[in-house]
Design a protein around this motif. Structure first.
Motif, PDB file in Angstrom:
ATOM      1  N   GLN A 115       1.041  -1.213   0.391  1.00 41.89           N
ATOM      2  CA  GLN A 115      -0.017   0.026   0.421  1.00 41.89           C
ATOM      3  C   GLN A 115       1.019   0.980   0.465  1.00 41.89           C
TER       4      GLN A 115
ATOM      5  N   HIS B 171       0.684   4.531  -2.407  1.00 37.66           N
ATOM      6  CA  HIS B 171       0.217   5.361  -2.489  1.00 37.66           C
ATOM      7  C   HIS B 171       1.217   6.744  -2.953  1.00 37.66           C
TER       8      HIS B 171
ATOM      9  N   VAL C  45     -11.608  -2.761  -4.433  1.00 40.90           N
ATOM     10  CA  VAL C  45     -11.350  -2.918  -3.004  1.00 40.90           C
ATOM     11  C   VAL C  45     -10.326  -3.505  -2.738  1.00 40.90           C
TER      12      VAL C  45
ATOM     13  N   ILE D  45      -8.117   0.098  -2.300  1.00 42.57           N
ATOM     14  CA  ILE D  45      -8.051   0.851  -1.013  1.00 42.57           C
ATOM     15  C   ILE D  45      -7.747  -0.314   0.105  1.00 42.57           C
ATOM     16  N   PRO D  46      -7.636   0.080   1.604  1.00 35.26           N
ATOM     17  CA  PRO D  46      -6.749   0.038   2.478  1.00 35.26           C
ATOM     18  C   PRO D  46      -7.085  -1.246   3.220  1.00 35.26           C
TER      19      PRO D  46
ATOM     20  N   CYS E 240     -11.150  -0.807   4.934  1.00 32.68           N
ATOM     21  CA  CYS E 240     -12.066   0.233   4.614  1.00 32.68           C
ATOM     22  C   CYS E 240     -13.992   0.071   4.329  1.00 32.68           C
ATOM     23  N   SER E 241     -14.515   0.797   4.006  1.00 39.05           N
ATOM     24  CA  SER E 241     -15.624   1.030   3.087  1.00 39.05           C
ATOM     25  C   SER E 241     -15.008   1.572   2.368  1.00 39.05           C
TER      26      SER E 241
ATOM     27  N   ASN F 296     -14.958   5.116   2.029  1.00 37.53           N
ATOM     28  CA  ASN F 296     -14.222   5.937   2.797  1.00 37.53           C
ATOM     29  C   ASN F 296     -12.671   5.326   2.220  1.00 37.53           C
ATOM     30  N   GLY F 297     -12.992   4.288   1.855  1.00 38.87           N
ATOM     31  CA  GLY F 297     -10.919   4.205   0.816  1.00 38.87           C
ATOM     32  C   GLY F 297     -11.307   4.670  -0.130  1.00 38.87           C
ATOM     33  N   THR F 298     -11.835   5.027  -1.004  1.00 40.84           N
ATOM     34  CA  THR F 298     -12.085   5.789  -1.892  1.00 40.84           C
ATOM     35  C   THR F 298     -11.092   6.772  -1.455  1.00 40.84           C
TER      36      THR F 298
ATOM     37  N   THR G  26      -9.670   7.749   1.389  1.00 44.03           N
ATOM     38  CA  THR G  26      -9.181   7.833   1.238  1.00 44.03           C
ATOM     39  C   THR G  26      -8.237   7.658   0.207  1.00 44.03           C
ATOM     40  N   LEU G  27      -8.044   7.020  -0.571  1.00 43.54           N
ATOM     41  CA  LEU G  27      -7.284   7.300  -2.246  1.00 43.54           C
ATOM     42  C   LEU G  27      -6.960   8.344  -2.684  1.00 43.54           C
TER      43      LEU G  27
END
Length: 251
Positions: free
Chosen positions: A125, A129, A146, A149-150, A153-154, A157-159, A161-162
């Protein structure tokens, strides 16, 4: 094609059926009035419905090819397709930025072919990043996001983050709650792009075509939102062009 059309470089695989990879990219670029250059990352034995084998092009060969093209032509946008590893991708991205620091990069996050062949595994990861910081936009579908993302995470929320690293167009073809609606995540914003036309047919290589259409509109001077919106209309026409798995490109 205009005498002053922009140059765009697609770095992707070769699909002999013409439905995906650089052949599909060049068809898309020609129709959108952008001059397409290409460098192969892989050669494949496949059709629109069967995948037999892939042979990856050595990284040093790819980098030398990219360097020559970027030194020769005024490339403003680069689209990247299939790659075998994050190390390979990182070398390509960093080299492109070294040679043309202002170039925009669209990464079509192809982790698996539509015929279920795995291309790339996300195993680091932190490295992912670091790469995304050099990229302008990625275009995952719901099956790909899926894996990007970390863990834990949902999807939303993960998207988000990215999207702190680069813009994310989350394609809605596999969205069970709102099929066909794409969501563009830019930093702390989410902008939904609903379908314009009802889609009747599935196609091989739609991810390649959509990412390339986005890249083309960026090269033509559009911002990210309008590039994604116009590319969505292009892909809807492509999907509805005929009932087979191979689409037609037309205005």
């Amino acid at each position: 094609m205009s005498k002053n059309c922009p140059y765009l470089l697609t770095i992707a695989g070769f699909d002999p059926s013409g439905g995906a990879g650089v052949l599909a990219d060049i068809k898309t670029l020609e129709l959108l009035q952008v001059y397409g250059l290409s460098v192969l990352t892989a050669n494949t034995i496949q059709t629109e419905s069967t995948f037999i084998k892939t042979t990856w092009i050595p990284l040093d060969f790819v980098l030398e090819s990219i360097r020559l093209l970027l030194e020769t032509y005024p490339v403003s946008v680069i689209k990247i397709g299939i790659v075998p590893s994050l190390d390979y991708l990182e070398a390509v991205v960093l080299s492109c930025k070294k040679w043309v620091p202002e170039v925009k990069i669209v990464w079509d996050t192809v982790l698996r072919s539509s015929t279920a062949f795995d291309f790339l595994k996300i195993e680091n990861q932190k490295q992912l990043h670091h790469i995304l910081k050099q990229v302008d936009i990625i275009t995952p579908n719901y099956q790909e996001i899926v894996k990007l993302i970390p863990f834990g995470c949902s999807i939303e929320n993960g998207t988000f983050t990215l999207s702190a690293y680069c813009a994310v167009l989350l394609k809605g073809g596999h969205n069970k709650e709102n099929t066909g609606t794409d969501d563009l995540f830019i930093a702390n914003k989410k902008i939904s792009i609903p379908p314009t036309h009802k889609v009747f047919y599935e196609k091989h290589g739609t991810g390649c075509v959509l990412a390339t259409a986005i890249a083309a509109h960026l090269a033509l001077g559009e911002d990210l939102y309008f590039s994604c919106k116009k590319a969505k209309l292009y892909i809807e026409n492509y999907l509805n062009s005929n009932p087979t798995l191979l689409g037609y490109h037309y205005a």
